[in-house]
Enzyme design. Structure first.
Site, PDB file in Angstrom:
ATOM      1  N   SER A  82       0.570  -1.005  -0.007  1.00 14.08           N
ATOM      2  CA  SER A  82      -0.090  -0.082   0.049  1.00 14.08           C
ATOM      3  C   SER A  82       0.858   1.243  -0.022  1.00 14.08           C
ATOM      4  CB  SER A  82      -0.901   0.039   1.250  1.00 14.08           C
ATOM      5  OG  SER A  82      -1.965  -0.844   0.884  1.00 14.08           O
ATOM      6  N   LYS A  85       0.138   3.695  -2.885  1.00  8.40           N
ATOM      7  CA  LYS A  85      -0.902   4.888  -2.781  1.00  8.40           C
ATOM      8  C   LYS A  85      -0.133   6.335  -2.736  1.00  8.40           C
ATOM      9  CE  LYS A  85      -4.511   1.974  -0.708  1.00  8.40           C
ATOM     10  NZ  LYS A  85      -3.976   0.721  -0.288  1.00  8.40           N
ATOM     11  N   SER A 321      -6.244   3.420   4.211  1.00  5.02           N
ATOM     12  CA  SER A 321      -5.379   2.571   3.045  1.00  5.02           C
ATOM     13  C   SER A 321      -6.373   2.057   2.326  1.00  5.02           C
ATOM     14  CB  SER A 321      -4.486   1.702   3.838  1.00  5.02           C
ATOM     15  OG  SER A 321      -3.589   1.185   2.862  1.00  5.02           O
TER      16      SER A 321
END
Length: 506
Positions: A82, A85, A321
């Site tokens: 993640s 991102k 997230s």
């Protein structure tokens, strides 16, 4: 490139030059030396905590002086999870702009007569990852406020055709779980339904109970509760049968009801089933809810719903997230950049072009999605650090720093082991990146007189290691880095005091 720091320290503060060895004591990993830092001691401290069975890439930079503090395997490609991102946030802000909102629209080309729409209406979905059933109720309630109580024709749902609902490299056994919900132009309630798996009683066998909002979703079950069974040999398995039908099998090693969060598999059908149920309480519809192709050219907009603006979407994405927000934006960037239906394929190409134009070298990187769910994504610590530096340097992206989780306070760092108490609590603002075998962290340490950019990528972690529930290596590394910085700062202050004393004595 000179870094423009919002916390630019006074020019008399001495530059920080830190020499660190982590897993190798070779001279090539020493970037600089300070007489106030014991390289031998620091190298030993970090070598003592370095993971023995996983791979690590590290990079740390003092942004006030643009000084590279430490680098290890910074050009080696890792699975970013993640932390991907961070790239999505910058790309979306650069491409879509801070005023961007998703808009869900209701259109009609039929005349309105005495509170009736004498024909059909068209509901255009935009891929809004935050759209809820309540938002749709409000949309039709707006028509009622205009005195419109009946639609004589059909309700056509308009969205993209032949969509990529998941990116390549998503793990197949994640697809029934809500964090891997399908990314579609049709999204309602995050394309997720909730319920529970309840144990048997004197009158009922073990069963799955879904909430009332699980329109059209059905789950059959032959699973059992087995309180005496061990976790290693007693597991539940959710089988996806298509058209939002599922079958639960296996066993659960407990005796209490457990919650279920199930990602729907057919977004079009879920949208039709949800709208059919929703309209029963909001609007009289003579026809049916159907999937449409296009909105007639003579149609007029009669109601709309807008999402929160992009900065708020990005804050939620980074703090929680949120994979659905990330990948919806990823596909939308591809749509805007290429003026074509959004997909993971053109989203990846658009991200690469946009970040390259912003000065980030993505040579050899592999970009597949915006969430980091795909195990085909590959990034280096240097590439992640370059994106973080862009956030810090370019005023367009400064707000993203405050949107990152704060250690011990917010988001995915609120309860993370190693970050809930000093010395890292309140100092670390960073994006986590976790999946099986992966524990990454990328962001900033915000100190009184300087900001430190860092990236810690750790791949290849054994599930057995994770069971030990110890703080991640990133927490230990940042603690040692912080101690070294504080030691150097104290030494610099002492040296400055001695120099001033000498001048006074002269």
């Amino acid at each position: 490139m000179e870094m423009l720091s919002p916390n630019l320290i006074h020019s008399r503060v001495m530059p920080l030059i830190l020499a660190v060895l982590v897993t190798s004591l070779s001279p090539s990993s020493v970037l600089g030396a300070s007489p106030t830092i014991s390289q031998t001691l620091l190298a030993k401290q970090i070598a003592d905590i370095a993971p023995r069975h996983s791979q690590v890439a590290l990079l740390a930079r003092d942004l006030s002086t643009n000084t590279l503090l430490y680098s290890q395997q910074a050009d080696t490609l890792f699975i970013p999870a993640s932390t991907q991102k961070v790239l999505t946030a910058v790309t979306a802000m650069a491409s879509l702009g801070p005023d961007f909102r998703y808009v869900t629209e209701l259109w009609s080309d039929a005349p309105i007569r005495q509170g009736h729409i004498a024909g059909s209406v068209y509901l255009r979905f935009s891929g809004d990852p935050t759209l809820t059933q309540d938002d749709l109720k409000a949309l039709f309630a707006h028509l009622q406020k205009q005195g419109i109580k009946r639609v004589e024709g059909h309700l056509y749902l308009i969205g993209d055709k032949q969509e990529q609902l998941q990116a390549p490299g998503w793990v197949w056994d994640d697809l029934g779980i809500c964090f891997a919900a399908p990314v579609s132009s049709y999204i309602i309630n995050q394309n997720c339904v909730y319920g529970q798996f309840a144990p048997s009683s004197a009158k009922h066998a073990s069963e799955v109970k879904l909430r009332a909002s699980s329109f059209g979703v059905k789950v059959t079950s032959e699973a059992i509760f087995s309180p005496q069974a061990g976790h290693d040999f007693c597991q539940l398995d959710l089988v996806r049968l298509g058209q939002n039908q599922y079958h639960l099998r296996g066993c659960y090693p407990g005796s209490e009801a457990i919650p279920l969060a199930i990602a729907i598999s057919d977004p079009e059908k879920f949208a039709m089933d949800t709208l059919t149920a929703t309209l029963k309480g909001e609007m009289s519809l003579s026809g049916k809810v159907k999937i449409g192709k296009t909105i007639p050219s003579k149609a007029k907009l009669i109601a709309s719903h807008s999402s929160a603006p992009l900065p708020e979407l990005l804050k939620t994405m980074l703090l929680k997230s949120d994979n659905l927000i990330a990948d919806s934006l990823f596909k939308r960037v591809g749509q805007e950049y290429y003026k074509a239906q959004g997909s993971f394929t053109n989203g990846a190409a658009a991200m690469r072009h946009i970040l390259t134009e912003l000065g980030v070298d993505l040579t050899n990187a592999n970009i597949v999605d915006g969430s980091g769910l795909s195990r085909y994504n590959l990034l280096s610590a240097k590439q992640l650090a370059d994106v973080l530096a862009l956030i810090y340097q370019d005023a367009r992206f400064h707000s993203l720093i405050d949107s990152l989780p704060e250690a011990g306070v917010s988001g995915t760092l609120q309860y993370r082991l190693g970050y809930t108490k000093p010395p890292l609590k309140h100092l670390v603002f960073a994006k986590t990146g976790s999946m099986q075998g992966v524990a990454n962290l990328a962001g900033f340490m915000r100190l009184a007189q300087r900001d430190i950019l860092f990236v810690v990528l750790e791949n290849g972690i054994s599930p057995e290691t994770k069971k030990q529930r110890k703080p991640a290596f990133s927490a230990d590394f940042l603690t040692l880095l912080l101690n070294a910085i504080e030691t150097q700062t104290q030494a610099s202050q002492t040296t400055a005091t001695e120099l001033n004393t000498l001048k006074l004595s002269d």
